[in-house]
Enzyme design. Structure first.
Site, short mmCIF file in Angstrom:
data_model
loop_
_atom_site.label_atom_id
_atom_site.label_comp_id
_atom_site.label_asym_id
_atom_site.label_seq_id
_atom_site.Cartn_x
_atom_site.Cartn_y
_atom_site.Cartn_z
N ARG A 60 35.39 44.77 34.17
CA ARG A 60 36.82 44.63 33.88
C ARG A 60 37.41 43.40 34.58
O ARG A 60 38.27 42.72 34.04
CB ARG A 60 37.60 45.89 34.27
CG ARG A 60 37.31 47.05 33.37
CD ARG A 60 37.71 46.76 31.91
NE ARG A 60 37.23 47.81 31.05
CZ ARG A 60 36.42 47.63 30.02
NH1 ARG A 60 36.01 46.43 29.69
NH2 ARG A 60 36.05 48.63 29.28
N GLU A 105 36.35 40.57 32.53
CA GLU A 105 37.19 40.56 31.34
C GLU A 105 38.58 39.99 31.65
O GLU A 105 39.12 39.18 30.88
CB GLU A 105 37.33 41.98 30.79
CG GLU A 105 38.18 42.08 29.54
CD GLU A 105 38.30 43.51 29.06
OE1 GLU A 105 38.29 43.70 27.84
OE2 GLU A 105 38.43 44.43 29.91
N SER A 126 41.09 28.88 47.19
CA SER A 126 39.88 29.05 47.99
C SER A 126 39.38 30.49 47.93
O SER A 126 40.17 31.43 47.99
CB SER A 126 40.16 28.67 49.44
OG SER A 126 39.02 28.95 50.24
#
Length: 147
Positions: A89, A92, A115
């Site tokens: 997820r 995604e 960073s």
């Protein structure tokens, strides 16, 4: 000596056997829960005092302690696209919102990156009438490109 990956497996097994939480381990180590979890899963090197506290609470041996002190090879995902549903997820989210995040960072800060070295993160549960929400905070220092 065990590897960092083997040490992480030993930590997870001991944590489950003893019924401990990551928050309890973080309190014993004296560091934030996100950092402690990352370190005990092999992604950060621990100081001797931090490793001592962790292995004492987890009732683990010196082989695990030694592994916790080592510099890690960062990046725990073994495949290009993660298959674990929780980790996927996040993949995604970056597939869908990555270009938007990039645009908004560049518009607000200029040409550079967030960073992942000078970095903090947190996970929080927030009650919601439609179902509890997972709030993930990514907090990285802005690093401008220097040409």
């Amino acid at each position: 000596m065990v590897t960092k990956k083997e040490a992480a497996e030993a930590v997870r097994a001991a944590k489950a056997r003893l019924g401990l939480t990551w928050a309890q381990l973080a309190e014993a180590v004296g560091r934030p829960v996100a950092w402690t979890t990352s370190a005990l899963l092999g992604q950060q090197p621990m100081s001797a005092a931090e490793a001592d506290a962790a292995v004492a609470l987890l009732d683990l041996g010196d082989d695990v302690r030694q592994a916790l002190l080592l510099q890690p090879t960062r990046g725990a995902l073994e495949g290009a696209v993660p298959t674990d549903p929780t980790i996927y997820r996040f993949y995604e989210v970056l597939q869908v919102y990555g270009p938007t995040l990039k645009e908004l960072i560049h518009e607000e800060f200029g040409d550079g990156i967030m960073s992942a070295i000078n970095f903090r993160f947190g996970v929080e549960r927030v009650p919601d009438p439609a179902g509890d929400r997972v709030v993930v905070t990514l907090d990285g220092k802005f690093l401008p490109y220097q040409w």
